[in-house]
Design a protein around this motif. Structure first.
Motif, PDB file in Angstrom:
ATOM      1  N   VAL A  78       0.839  -1.196   0.000  1.00 21.26           N
ATOM      2  CA  VAL A  78       0.000   0.000   0.000  1.00 21.26           C
ATOM      3  C   VAL A  78       0.877   1.251   0.000  1.00 21.26           C
ATOM      4  O   VAL A  78       2.010   1.246   0.475  1.00 21.26           O
ATOM      5  N   THR A  79       0.339   2.337  -0.551  1.00 19.39           N
ATOM      6  CA  THR A  79       1.120   3.567  -0.671  1.00 19.39           C
ATOM      7  C   THR A  79       0.894   4.526   0.489  1.00 19.39           C
ATOM      8  O   THR A  79       1.592   5.528   0.599  1.00 19.39           O
ATOM      9  N   ASP A  80      -0.060   4.232   1.339  1.00 16.59           N
ATOM     10  CA  ASP A  80      -0.349   5.045   2.522  1.00 16.59           C
ATOM     11  C   ASP A  80       0.322   4.373   3.708  1.00 16.59           C
ATOM     12  O   ASP A  80      -0.057   3.262   4.113  1.00 16.59           O
ATOM     13  N   ARG A  81       1.311   5.020   4.283  1.00 10.70           N
ATOM     14  CA  ARG A  81       2.087   4.425   5.371  1.00 10.70           C
ATOM     15  C   ARG A  81       1.276   4.258   6.652  1.00 10.70           C
ATOM     16  O   ARG A  81       1.737   3.571   7.588  1.00 10.70           O
ATOM     17  N   ASN A  82       0.103   4.861   6.744  1.00 11.35           N
ATOM     18  CA  ASN A  82      -0.739   4.696   7.927  1.00 11.35           C
ATOM     19  C   ASN A  82      -1.608   3.441   7.846  1.00 11.35           C
ATOM     20  O   ASN A  82      -2.271   3.083   8.823  1.00 11.35           O
ATOM     21  N   VAL A  83      -1.626   2.795   6.697  1.00 10.30           N
ATOM     22  CA  VAL A  83      -2.461   1.610   6.500  1.00 10.30           C
ATOM     23  C   VAL A  83      -1.631   0.353   6.749  1.00 10.30           C
ATOM     24  O   VAL A  83      -0.527   0.215   6.220  1.00 10.30           O
ATOM     25  N   THR A  84      -2.183  -0.546   7.560  1.00 10.04           N
ATOM     26  CA  THR A  84      -1.535  -1.836   7.797  1.00 10.04           C
ATOM     27  C   THR A  84      -2.556  -2.950   7.622  1.00 10.04           C
ATOM     28  O   THR A  84      -3.772  -2.710   7.703  1.00 10.04           O
TER      29      THR A  84
END
Length: 457
Positions: A78-84
């Motif tokens: 994913v490109t959003d570092r807040n998403v896991t």
């Protein structure tokens, strides 16, 4: 509709009017853009593409990806570092959050996991807007009477699907209702799990101007319409999720006298293609790349069925889908479609994962395409639904739902004889055919898998 959404809709219409050159130009530009974005924001793609040229507008230069690999690297993909993955799983495990914005930004959807691995996918706002834009483009070509029916129905859309879960159709409808509470009456879901008479009665009360559902379920509803229990007059019917056979298409069209449109899509790209009146599926290639390839990922010429197909979604930046092995057998039309669309046209032959393989007794195996069984049984009278389950290497269990008013024993005898003949033609006449007591079963997402191969040990 936001201004950006309006711009996308205008561009979608203008691109098709401008023809193949404009479509190809937009595809190259958008591929270059999405590859650059993936390299800049996704650690996985930065690593995967480190040896590639600075700019890439040819998909053949990209390595192949697949769901198993990407899900294993979810946090880096994913490109959003807040998403896991941990956060995403917690969200989709809560049914009360269907349609809510994940982290206030994304529509989070899942696959049903029929392939053995549940996929979790983020859809950003641009993906949703592109889906709407190309969907509007696909509604062209309806007759005057069908348009009048759409208007009379005030835009009411009935979606017949599996309730619950964060499946794309369900979550998308829930998002619409959350974002547009005053227009929630325009979009209503109906459960495929309720008895047909109850479903018909609910649809009669709602009286939709358009009807959407799995192709097999729409065939069953056509039977209800023929019997007079269902009495609706939709202007357009959209069949998706399963292949729309010529026989089923004719039955639905005759029952409802509506414009029939099929849709070939995936959770990974919900706007991939829409069908025309000539029963070809036109790929929205200004926003997606679809590459028919053989088992070694080499291009397959138009007019020949592929082993699988590679998908690149050019809209989704949150979770790039680039040269992704979709697992479908498709055939690309070698000449222009009679409908006049400049978009490439395909027909879906089946899924590579649904190929049945049988031992010959000489240490060899013979594979039979799912399309062979679908074409054979789809033309036989008296069958509403069928499902073939390979329970051992040499046993096929046949699940049948006979049509109303038919003799189940006679239907079974016809089916058994036809399958036996097909197996003999393929030199595997030693296969045992079992008649199942249970009817065809749906997946968690509501689809009927017509072919279920032997599970891997």
């Amino acid at each position: 509709m936001t201004e950006n959404a309006r711009q996308l809709a205008r561009d979608a219409r203008r691109t098709v009017r401008q023809g193949p050159a404009a479509i190809a130009q937009r595809q190259r530009a958008r591929l270059t853009e999405i590859v650059a974005y993936a390299r800049a924001h996704s650690p996985y793609f930065r690593e995967l593409y480190r040896e590639l040229p600075e700019e890439v507008d040819d998909p053949a230069l990209l390595p192949v990806t697949d769901k198993k690999t990407l899900m294993a690297r979810f946090d880096d993909w994913v490109t959003d570092r807040n998403v896991t993955l941990e956060k995403a799983r917690a969200f989709v495990d809560d049914p009360t959050l269907v349609g809510e914005r994940f982290q206030g930004r994304y529509l989070l959807v899942t696959t049903s996991g029929t392939s053995g691995l549940r996929g979790i996918f983020l859809l950003d706002e641009r993906s949703v807007a592109v889906h709407t834009a190309v969907g509007q483009r696909a509604r062209g070509g309806l007759g005057i009477g069908q348009v009048i029916r759409l208007l009379r129905g005030a835009g009411r859309t009935a979606i017949v699907s599996a309730p619950g879960g964060h499946f794309a159709t369900v979550a998308g409808a829930a998002r619409f209702r959350r974002d547009h509470p005053r227009l929630s009456w325009m979009l209503r879901e109906f459960s495929i799990h309720q008895p047909l008479p109850e479903l018909a009665a609910e649809l009669n009360r709602y009286n939709p101007s358009s009807l959407t559902g799995f192709a097999g379920m729409l065939g069953l509803l056509a039977g209800e319409q023929e019997a007079g229990r269902l009495r609706i007059r939709p202007g357009v019917i959209i069949a998706g999720g399963e292949a729309l056979t010529a026989e089923n298409r004719t039955r639905i069209a005759d029952a409802f006298h509506a414009g029939i449109r099929s849709a070939y899509a995936a959770t990974e790209c919900g706007f991939l293609s829409y069908g025309c009146a000539h029963n070809w599926l036109h790929v929205n290639s200004d926003w997606a790349v679809l590459e028919p390839v053989d088992a070694d990922y080499r291009p397959v010429p138009p007019g020949q069925p592929s082993h699988t197909v590679l998908l690149s979604n050019l809209a989704n930046r949150a979770q790039p889908i680039l040269r992704y092995d979709l697992g479908d057998n498709v055939l690309l039309r070698p000449d222009p479609c009679p409908c006049g669309s400049p978009l490439p046209a395909v027909q879906v032959q089946g899924r590579a994962a649904e190929m049945l393989s049988f031992p010959t007794g000489r240490g060899e195996h013979i594979g039979i395409s799912p399309m062979a069984f679908g074409t054979l049984l789809g033309r036989l009278p008296g069958i509403e639904q069928f499902q073939l389950v390979q329970t051992t290497p040499t046993t096929l269990r046949v699940r049948l739902k006979p049509a109303d008013g038919t003799d189940p024993d006679r239907v079974w005898q016809t089916v058994r004889d036809e399958i036996a003949h097909l197996l003999t033609e393929h030199k595997v006449d030693h296969i045992t055919l079992e008649r199942a007591e249970e009817p065809p079963e749906r997946s968690a997402g509501g689809k009927y898998r017509r072919i279920i191969p032997l599970a891997e040990p």
